[in-house]
Design an enzyme around this catalytic site. Structure first.
Site, PDB file in Angstrom:
ATOM      1  N   GLY A  15       0.721  -1.262   0.000  1.00  0.00           N
ATOM      2  CA  GLY A  15       0.000   0.000   0.000  1.00  0.00           C
ATOM      3  C   GLY A  15       0.746   1.307   0.000  1.00  0.00           C
ATOM      4  O   GLY A  15       0.184   2.337   0.388  1.00  0.00           O
TER       5      GLY A  15
ATOM      6  N   CYS B  68       6.626  -1.431 -12.763  1.00  0.00           N
ATOM      7  CA  CYS B  68       8.011  -1.133 -12.370  1.00  0.00           C
ATOM      8  C   CYS B  68       8.941  -1.915 -13.294  1.00  0.00           C
ATOM      9  O   CYS B  68       9.892  -2.549 -12.859  1.00  0.00           O
ATOM     10  CB  CYS B  68       8.267  -1.448 -10.896  1.00  0.00           C
ATOM     11  SG  CYS B  68       7.914  -3.144 -10.399  1.00  0.00           S
TER      12      CYS B  68
END
Length: 408
Positions: A242, A360
């Site tokens: 998160g 990513c």
């Protein structure tokens, strides 16, 4: 060079856990450092530094050590010794530098042979930059002329970057608490502080008080890219632990609502702990246990963040062991997963709402190409707005991709 046998032994044990037992490097190092309370800061720095360095340069070290496959304890001792010689060569810049203690574990290491093989390795990119053949080929195919620079940047040690939690404080306050002389701001990333020296930030009172989180500067660009406004409903559908959900909560000023979702319950539990520390009050979590969970949220959110599972090839600076564990078949599988997530999860966005697709990864096949294909399939319903990519070579950030799409 002054080496202490106990510290080298700890390094060897950690490397065996990573490469023989296939455990994650960060967890191995964390547990190793906790195993001996007598180790001081320098001892811990030696172990962590050498483990990560050898993992990062694994192929290069093996080549210089003439070790085809490391299995037995003596293989890892040899590699640890050879790495010390390589470091001395690199730092001192001459072949006369560096020597090893006269330990039985190092008896078979021929320094001249190591020097010769190290010189040979530097002429072969995939060995010099310590990357598997297939990733080197893939990088060259997808990135072309920019691949060598990106590869070299991915082998540099990542800086320690913090994101200031604006729900509780501001950047100047945290600079004063940590020391302005060891921190600096990052242009274009307004809540980021980079530490010039590495310290244990998790033990600092400011961290315990929720004043900041550890988050790379590239990652910090993703939540603002979602273009949120106070009072909006937001779903972070691949939330993990998160970090970006917490950033979104700060950007919303604790207004509106954030629904953080993931397929792994333990990650959501960690997010709940972090949210409490950060003073976040507008966030709830939901476990994705079936496709019905997603279907039940059709057209319910103003903003959707899809930080999808990916190869992680943009964050090799932080996770150098992943390049040795990643397989071509995983990449093929994860591309299909990414496309499916885009297809299914995008339906949660209200008409007129927006979505960010992020990875990513430095690979266009996981990023730009996925977005192009999705927009082409759904040109009647979705509009491409913009995209941004961070480059380890150009920016010094981890390699992230983000695209903003709007539902018509």
């Amino acid at each position: 060079m002054k080496l202490y046998k106990g510290l080298v032994a700890a390094t060897v044990e950690a490397l065996q856990d990573i490469f023989v037992k296939n455990r994650q490097a960060d967890r191995v190092v964390e547990q190793m450092l906790k195993s001996n309370k007598k180790w001081g800061a320098r001892d811990r720095a030696f172990i962590a530094g050498n483990v990560y360095e050898i993992v990062r340069w694994w192929r290069l070290v093996k080549y210089a050590a003439h070790v085809e496959k490391a299995v037995e304890s003596e293989d890892f001792w040899r590699l640890a010794g050879v790495w010390q010689l390589i470091k001395a060569l690199h730092l001192e810049g001459n072949e006369a530098s560096g020597s090893l203690p006269e330990w039985p574990e190092f008896e078979e290491i021929d320094r001249e042979v190591v020097v010769g093989r190290y010189a040979e390795a530097l002429a072969i990119r995939k060995i010099a930059q310590s990357i598997p053949d297939w990733i080197d080929q893939l990088g060259e195919t997808e990135l072309g002329e920019s691949w060598p620079a990106e590869l070299a940047a991915l082998n540099r040690t990542a800086p320690l970057v913090l994101r200031i939690n604006t729900l509780k404080t501001d950047i100047e306050t945290v600079r004063e608490q940590l020391g302005s002389e060891i921190t600096e701001t990052i242009p274009g990333v307004p809540e980021a502080l980079v530490l010039k020296i590495r310290i244990n930030v998790s033990g600092h009172e400011s961290f315990k008080g929720g004043f900041f989180e550890v988050q790379d500067a590239g990652s910090q660009l993703i939540a603002p890219y979602l273009d949120v406004r106070p009072g909006m409903s937001v779903i972070d559908a691949c939330a993990g632990a998160g970090g970006k959900s917490l950033h979104l909560a700060a950007l919303l000023g604790n207004t509106g609502s954030i629904l953080s979702m993931d397929i792994e319950h333990h990650k959501l539990q960690e997010l709940e702990r972090r949210a409490a520390r950060n003073g976040v009050t507008n966030l709830t979590t939901m476990l994705i246990d079936s496709s019905k969970t997603i279907e039940s949220l059709s057209e319910t959110t103003d903003r959707l963040l899809l930080d999808v599972p990916c190869s992680g090839l943009g964050v090799l600076r932080r996770n150098p062991d992943s390049k040795w564990k990643l397989k071509p078949e995983f990449l093929d599988k994860i591309r299909k997963v990414q496309a499916q997530i885009l297809e299914d999860y995008s339906k949660m966005v209200k008409k007129g709402g927006k979505m960010v697709y992020a990875t990513c990864s430095i690979l266009p096949s996981e990023s730009e190409e996925q977005v192009r294909a999705f927009v082409k399939r759904h040109k009647a319903d979705w509009k491409f707005v913009s995209e941004h990519r961070t480059s380890p070579a150009r920016d010094g950030f981890d390699g992230f991709y983000m695209a903003l799409l709007e539902r018509k």
